[in-house]
Design a protein around this motif. Structure first.
Motif, PDB file in Angstrom:
ATOM      1  N   PRO A 137       1.218  -0.693   0.018  1.00 11.25           N
ATOM      2  CA  PRO A 137      -0.230   0.366   0.333  1.00 11.25           C
ATOM      3  C   PRO A 137       0.912   1.459  -0.007  1.00 11.25           C
ATOM      4  CG  PRO A 137      -0.848  -1.238   1.605  1.00 11.25           C
ATOM      5  CD  PRO A 137       0.878  -1.841   1.463  1.00 11.25           C
ATOM      6  N   THR A 138      -0.098   1.904  -0.869  1.00 12.40           N
ATOM      7  CA  THR A 138       1.211   3.353  -0.885  1.00 12.40           C
ATOM      8  C   THR A 138       0.737   4.250   0.666  1.00 12.40           C
ATOM      9  OG1 THR A 138      -0.977   4.736  -2.277  1.00 12.40           O
ATOM     10  CG2 THR A 138       1.080   3.016  -3.012  1.00 12.40           C
ATOM     11  N   SER A 139       0.426   4.120   1.283  1.00 11.63           N
ATOM     12  CA  SER A 139      -0.386   4.451   2.952  1.00 11.63           C
ATOM     13  C   SER A 139       0.839   4.398   3.833  1.00 11.63           C
ATOM     14  CB  SER A 139      -1.742   4.908   2.995  1.00 11.63           C
ATOM     15  OG  SER A 139      -1.835   2.638   3.403  1.00 11.63           O
ATOM     16  N   ILE A 140       1.280   3.360   3.356  1.00 11.33           N
ATOM     17  CA  ILE A 140       3.200   3.165   4.487  1.00 11.33           C
ATOM     18  C   ILE A 140       3.779   3.685   3.615  1.00 11.33           C
ATOM     19  CG2 ILE A 140       1.325   1.301   5.928  1.00 11.33           C
ATOM     20  CD1 ILE A 140       2.598  -1.067   4.310  1.00 11.33           C
ATOM     21  N   ALA A 141       5.049   3.053   4.383  1.00 13.68           N
ATOM     22  CA  ALA A 141       6.704   3.054   3.858  1.00 13.68           C
ATOM     23  C   ALA A 141       6.818   2.214   2.882  1.00 13.68           C
ATOM     24  CB  ALA A 141       7.282   3.117   4.730  1.00 13.68           C
ATOM     25  N   PRO A 142       7.681   2.474   1.848  1.00 13.01           N
ATOM     26  CA  PRO A 142       7.954   1.490   1.661  1.00 13.01           C
ATOM     27  C   PRO A 142       8.771   0.143   1.606  1.00 13.01           C
ATOM     28  CG  PRO A 142       8.656   3.044   0.866  1.00 13.01           C
ATOM     29  CD  PRO A 142       8.114   3.272   1.841  1.00 13.01           C
ATOM     30  N   PRO A 143       8.358  -0.867   1.263  1.00 15.26           N
ATOM     31  CA  PRO A 143       9.343  -2.247   1.907  1.00 15.26           C
ATOM     32  C   PRO A 143      10.832  -1.717   2.329  1.00 15.26           C
ATOM     33  CG  PRO A 143       7.791  -2.942   0.430  1.00 15.26           C
ATOM     34  CD  PRO A 143       8.066  -1.830   0.521  1.00 15.26           C
ATOM     35  N   PHE A 144      11.341  -2.216   3.073  1.00 12.70           N
ATOM     36  CA  PHE A 144      12.565  -2.247   3.369  1.00 12.70           C
ATOM     37  C   PHE A 144      13.687  -2.579   3.080  1.00 12.70           C
ATOM     38  CE2 PHE A 144      16.671  -3.128   6.211  1.00 12.70           C
ATOM     39  CZ  PHE A 144      17.161  -1.545   6.561  1.00 12.70           C
ATOM     40  N   GLY A 145      13.576  -3.316   1.868  1.00  8.09           N
ATOM     41  CA  GLY A 145      14.313  -4.091   0.757  1.00  8.09           C
ATOM     42  C   GLY A 145      13.487  -5.183   0.259  1.00  8.09           C
ATOM     43  N   ASP A 146      14.067  -6.203  -0.710  1.00  9.57           N
ATOM     44  CA  ASP A 146      13.586  -6.273  -1.897  1.00  9.57           C
ATOM     45  C   ASP A 146      12.169  -7.399  -1.446  1.00  9.57           C
ATOM     46  OD1 ASP A 146      13.018  -6.624  -4.240  1.00  9.57           O
ATOM     47  OD2 ASP A 146      14.693  -7.770  -5.333  1.00  9.57           O
ATOM     48  N   TYR A 147      11.152  -7.285  -0.476  1.00 14.70           N
ATOM     49  CA  TYR A 147       9.631  -7.632  -0.390  1.00 14.70           C
ATOM     50  C   TYR A 147       8.965  -7.282  -0.820  1.00 14.70           C
ATOM     51  CZ  TYR A 147      10.671  -5.564   3.855  1.00 14.70           C
ATOM     52  OH  TYR A 147       9.902  -4.000   4.892  1.00 14.70           O
ATOM     53  N   SER A 148       8.192  -8.222  -0.497  1.00 19.78           N
ATOM     54  CA  SER A 148       6.444  -7.854  -0.568  1.00 19.78           C
ATOM     55  C   SER A 148       6.019  -7.394   0.536  1.00 19.78           C
ATOM     56  CB  SER A 148       5.636  -8.072  -0.903  1.00 19.78           C
ATOM     57  OG  SER A 148       6.113  -8.431  -2.480  1.00 19.78           O
ATOM     58  N   HIS A 149       5.898  -6.117   0.712  1.00 13.91           N
ATOM     59  CA  HIS A 149       5.120  -6.193   2.715  1.00 13.91           C
ATOM     60  C   HIS A 149       3.918  -7.093   3.103  1.00 13.91           C
ATOM     61  CE1 HIS A 149       6.503  -2.329   4.132  1.00 13.91           C
ATOM     62  NE2 HIS A 149       6.190  -1.981   3.280  1.00 13.91           N
ATOM     63  N   GLY A 150       2.964  -7.939   1.503  1.00 14.15           N
ATOM     64  CA  GLY A 150       2.236  -8.851   2.127  1.00 14.15           C
ATOM     65  C   GLY A 150       1.839  -9.180   0.843  1.00 14.15           C
ATOM     66  N   ILE A 151       1.242 -10.130   0.799  1.00 17.39           N
ATOM     67  CA  ILE A 151       0.893 -11.163  -0.555  1.00 17.39           C
ATOM     68  C   ILE A 151      -0.025 -11.896  -0.705  1.00 17.39           C
ATOM     69  CG2 ILE A 151       1.642 -13.320  -1.596  1.00 17.39           C
ATOM     70  CD1 ILE A 151       3.891 -11.426  -1.976  1.00 17.39           C
ATOM     71  N   LYS A 152      -1.206 -11.858  -1.498  1.00 19.32           N
ATOM     72  CA  LYS A 152      -2.887 -12.162  -1.397  1.00 19.32           C
ATOM     73  C   LYS A 152      -2.194 -13.145  -2.650  1.00 19.32           C
ATOM     74  CE  LYS A 152      -7.160 -10.991  -3.134  1.00 19.32           C
ATOM     75  NZ  LYS A 152      -8.044 -10.418  -3.831  1.00 19.32           N
ATOM     76  N   SER A 153      -2.487 -14.157  -2.289  1.00 20.57           N
ATOM     77  CA  SER A 153      -2.349 -16.089  -2.921  1.00 20.57           C
ATOM     78  C   SER A 153      -3.773 -15.854  -4.103  1.00 20.57           C
ATOM     79  CB  SER A 153      -2.434 -16.827  -1.730  1.00 20.57           C
ATOM     80  OG  SER A 153      -2.808 -17.871  -2.231  1.00 20.57           O
ATOM     81  N   ALA A 154      -2.823 -16.272  -4.871  1.00 22.56           N
ATOM     82  CA  ALA A 154      -4.043 -16.777  -6.212  1.00 22.56           C
ATOM     83  C   ALA A 154      -4.655 -18.229  -5.131  1.00 22.56           C
ATOM     84  CB  ALA A 154      -3.585 -17.209  -7.612  1.00 22.56           C
ATOM     85  N   PRO A 155      -6.033 -18.559  -5.812  1.00 21.74           N
ATOM     86  CA  PRO A 155      -6.081 -19.913  -5.589  1.00 21.74           C
ATOM     87  C   PRO A 155      -5.330 -21.363  -5.774  1.00 21.74           C
ATOM     88  CG  PRO A 155      -8.067 -19.400  -6.622  1.00 21.74           C
ATOM     89  CD  PRO A 155      -6.878 -18.418  -6.829  1.00 21.74           C
ATOM     90  N   ALA A 156      -4.896 -22.233  -4.458  1.00 18.41           N
ATOM     91  CA  ALA A 156      -3.840 -22.681  -4.485  1.00 18.41           C
ATOM     92  C   ALA A 156      -4.510 -23.896  -3.643  1.00 18.41           C
ATOM     93  CB  ALA A 156      -2.912 -22.490  -3.149  1.00 18.41           C
ATOM     94  N   SER A 157      -3.445 -25.061  -3.838  1.00 20.02           N
ATOM     95  CA  SER A 157      -5.016 -27.092  -4.323  1.00 20.02           C
ATOM     96  C   SER A 157      -4.329 -27.262  -3.109  1.00 20.02           C
ATOM     97  CB  SER A 157      -4.211 -28.014  -5.608  1.00 20.02           C
ATOM     98  OG  SER A 157      -2.853 -27.908  -5.214  1.00 20.02           O
ATOM     99  N   CYS A 158      -2.513 -26.481  -2.257  1.00 18.08           N
ATOM    100  CA  CYS A 158      -2.461 -27.047  -1.000  1.00 18.08           C
ATOM    101  C   CYS A 158      -1.653 -25.774  -0.161  1.00 18.08           C
ATOM    102  CB  CYS A 158      -2.035 -29.019  -1.219  1.00 18.08           C
ATOM    103  SG  CYS A 158      -0.710 -28.669  -1.842  1.00 18.08           S
ATOM    104  N   LEU A 159      -0.908 -25.664   0.615  1.00 16.77           N
ATOM    105  CA  LEU A 159       0.025 -24.683   1.308  1.00 16.77           C
ATOM    106  C   LEU A 159       0.663 -25.681   1.853  1.00 16.77           C
ATOM    107  CD1 LEU A 159       0.431 -22.145   2.663  1.00 16.77           C
ATOM    108  CD2 LEU A 159      -1.197 -23.071   4.910  1.00 16.77           C
TER     109      LEU A 159
END
Length: 131
Positions: free
Chosen positions: A7-29
């Protein structure tokens, strides 16, 4: 395919990662235990970079066994025993993720130690197996 949540409403990630991930439908974790720098023969390098490379090699083997690859990883949690190990860990992690478009969520903690004194890094991964 997963979607990065930065989100642009918070500081960008400190390194090369994502703050969060929304997964696509998955068959398993797929969830790994924390992987240490132990080679298949049980040996462990004293070098933190080599230990980190071995941790990621172990994670690769687990992902492969589950029918997944690095692009399926949605979260990495890593632990090092000294702040001085941060640059080596980050360099190896970034090399391991080269070519992965959506960077996983990521946490790195400095801890006082592991079960054996020679262990300097431990990494666990969470991945989604796509349908």
């Amino acid at each position: 395919m997963a979607t990065a949540l930065n989100p642009t409403s918070i500081a960008p990630p400190f390194g090369d990662y994502s703050h969060g991930i929304k997964s696509a439908p998955a068959s398993c974790l797929v969830v790994t235990s924390g992987q240490l720098g132990l080679a298949p023969d049980g040996s462990c390098s004293t070098d933190v970079r080599k230990q980190t490379e071995q941790c990621f090699a172990n994670i690769d083997a687990i992902l492969h066994e589950a029918g997944c690859d690095r692009a399926d990883v949605i979260r990495l949690s890593a632990f090092v025993t000294d702040r001085a190990f941060f640059p080596d860990y980050m360099a190896v992690r970034d090399e391991w993720l080269a070519g992965v478009t959506i960077r996983p969520a990521s946490t790195l903690l400095v801890v006082s130690g592991f079960t054996r004194e020679e262990f300097k890094v431990e990494i666990e991964a969470t991945a989604i197996q796509r349908d």
